[in-house]
Design an enzyme around this catalytic site. Structure first.
Site, PDB file in Angstrom:
ATOM      1  N   PHE A  11       1.574 -10.392  -2.660  1.00 24.93           N
ATOM      2  CA  PHE A  11       2.714 -10.802  -2.261  1.00 24.93           C
ATOM      3  C   PHE A  11       3.706  -9.548  -1.612  1.00 24.93           C
ATOM      4  CE2 PHE A  11       6.963 -11.543  -4.446  1.00 24.93           C
ATOM      5  CZ  PHE A  11       7.655 -11.996  -3.235  1.00 24.93           C
ATOM      6  N   ASP A  31      -7.389  -3.904  -1.072  1.00 24.55           N
ATOM      7  CA  ASP A  31      -7.287  -5.176  -1.897  1.00 24.55           C
ATOM      8  C   ASP A  31      -8.832  -5.327  -2.561  1.00 24.55           C
ATOM      9  OD1 ASP A  31      -4.668  -6.771  -2.230  1.00 24.55           O
ATOM     10  OD2 ASP A  31      -6.443  -7.565  -3.160  1.00 24.55           O
ATOM     11  N   ASN A  32      -8.702  -5.981  -3.552  1.00 21.82           N
ATOM     12  CA  ASN A  32     -10.139  -6.900  -3.870  1.00 21.82           C
ATOM     13  C   ASN A  32     -10.161  -8.269  -3.797  1.00 21.82           C
ATOM     14  OD1 ASN A  32      -8.695  -7.121  -6.152  1.00 21.82           O
ATOM     15  ND2 ASN A  32     -10.447  -6.529  -7.608  1.00 21.82           N
ATOM     16  N   GLY A  36      -4.744 -11.407  -4.392  1.00 20.90           N
ATOM     17  CA  GLY A  36      -4.177 -11.304  -2.966  1.00 20.90           C
ATOM     18  C   GLY A  36      -5.026 -12.267  -2.006  1.00 20.90           C
ATOM     19  N   TYR A 145      -0.797  -7.407 -19.843  1.00 23.50           N
ATOM     20  CA  TYR A 145       0.088  -7.335 -18.917  1.00 23.50           C
ATOM     21  C   TYR A 145       1.199  -5.870 -19.005  1.00 23.50           C
ATOM     22  CZ  TYR A 145       3.024  -7.296 -14.666  1.00 23.50           C
ATOM     23  OH  TYR A 145       3.603  -7.060 -13.322  1.00 23.50           O
ATOM     24  N   TYR A 159       0.605  12.755 -15.414  1.00 24.37           N
ATOM     25  CA  TYR A 159       0.255  13.610 -14.057  1.00 24.37           C
ATOM     26  C   TYR A 159       1.324  14.380 -13.401  1.00 24.37           C
ATOM     27  CZ  TYR A 159      -4.764  12.171 -13.194  1.00 24.37           C
ATOM     28  OH  TYR A 159      -6.008  11.872 -13.149  1.00 24.37           O
ATOM     29  N   THR A 175      10.695 -11.304  -8.709  1.00 23.98           N
ATOM     30  CA  THR A 175      10.786 -11.211  -7.217  1.00 23.98           C
ATOM     31  C   THR A 175      10.277 -12.361  -6.522  1.00 23.98           C
ATOM     32  OG1 THR A 175      10.580  -9.025  -7.207  1.00 23.98           O
ATOM     33  CG2 THR A 175      10.124  -9.899  -4.974  1.00 23.98           C
TER      34      THR A 175
END
Ligand code: UDP
Length: 315
Positions: A11, A31-32, A36, A145, A159, A175
């Site tokens: 999205f 994307d896998n 999606g 999550y 990093y 959103t």
């Protein structure tokens, strides 16, 4: 500039691809398709600035240069999806994020992580400000999550500290907009779908829990600005207009003109009681704030769902 974006068929990812291309950049999209959808990128097929590669970012990836920016949006972001796939959710936040960071390191590219308001858990500080460390249950159903995103934030900072990567972290609040998945269980598509089909609207708990909804174009504008900023610490991106879920159901009923009843269902475990972004930092650093009114955003979203190939009523 050339960007790599993971979660590109999602999205928010697909809208971000559109924005990058509109700004004259080129995109390698990954994307896998665990959550999606190909239709979200259909309109970019054949565009010379756009290349798509089906890829699970939990597998290391070699990319031919040059790469100027790595945008990490791959995530199972709806509660229904991450509750069904908790291990994949943890993997993509940890291993997947690390693989994307490695690409940024190898190419001396910028890196943007899309994190989440779920880092604040069921927040005891209201509204949520970036300096709040959160109230997260590390072993509850949502932990896959929340903790994957908290780990993703931590490794992004590592990093930056170790490899001097130019990193950014967005904490995205609720959103909504076109290209949400109709059946992903989230409250916006659920209420719109139910009201269009004339079915009762399922309010979880007593509906007194609050959320604050940001239209996707506003959110992507915030991400775009953040991706070019020098702010290394998290920045909240969301719309501060807060309402209860019951009020939200009423809004949708008014806009769709439906008279469907409200059906109360049990509140999911650890469902946050309140959520509202404090966006002073985004205003100050990015000159950003949401512009789209809730009513206008919801109308555009409803229109999108009505026009989907599979008519709502026939699914
Ligand atoms: N919710 C609801 N009915 C639904 C789906 C969700 O009342 O059919 C509630 C949910 O319990 C939560 C809020 O709406 O309090 C937002 O849920 P969503 O899944 O959209 O995202 P969250 O903010 O929880 O990640």
């Amino acid at each position: 500039m050339r960007f790599i974006i993971s979660g590109a068929a999602g999205f928010i990812g697909s809208h971000f691809c559109d924005r990058l291309i509109a700004e004259g950049h080129s995109v390698l999209a990954l994307d896998n398709f665990i959550t999606g959808a190909t239709r979200n990128l259909e309109h970019l097929k054949g565009n010379p600035a756009f290349v798509f590669r089906e890829w699970d970012i939990c597998r290391p990836l070699e990319v031919e240069g040059p790469v100027d920016g790595v945008l990490n949006l791959a995530s199972l972001a709806s509660p229904k999806d991450y509750l069904e796939h908790p291990i994949e959710t943890l993997e993509v936040g940890s291993v997947g994020t690390r693989n994307m960071l490695e690409i940024a390191r190898q190419h001396h590219a910028r890196f943007l992580l899309t994190s989440t308001s779920e880092c604040y858990g069921d927040p005891l500080v209201h509204p949520q400000v970036e300096t709040y460390w959160g109230n997260v249950n590390p072993v509850g159903p949502r932990s896959c999550y929340d903790e994957s995103k908290r780990y993703a934030e931590a490794i992004t900072m590592a990093y930056h500290r170790v490899h001097k990567l130019r990193t950014n972290i967005a904490r995205i609040f609720n959103t909504y907009g076109p290209r949400m998945q109709l059946n992903d269980g989230r409250v916006v598509p659920a209420f719109i779908d139910q009201s269009l089909r004339g079915e009762p609207m399922t309010v979880f708990g007593d509906g007194s829990q609050t959320r604050s909804f940001c239209y996707v174009d506003d959110l992507v504008d915030g991400l775009f600005r953040l991706a070019f900023s020098d702010e290394r610490y998290p920045v909240n991106l969301g719309n501060p207009l807060e309402m209860t879920i019951l009020e939200f159901a009423e809004r949708i009923r008014r806009i769709t003109g439906t008279t469907v009843p409200i059906k109360f269902e049990p509140l999911p475990e650890d469902d946050p009681k309140q959520r509202q972004p404090q966006i002073d930092k985004a205003k100050r650093i990015l000159g950003w704030q949401p512009k789209v009114e809730l009513e206008a955003g919801l109308r555009a979203t409803i229109e999108y769902f009505q026009k989907l190939d599979t008519p709502v009523a026939a699914r």
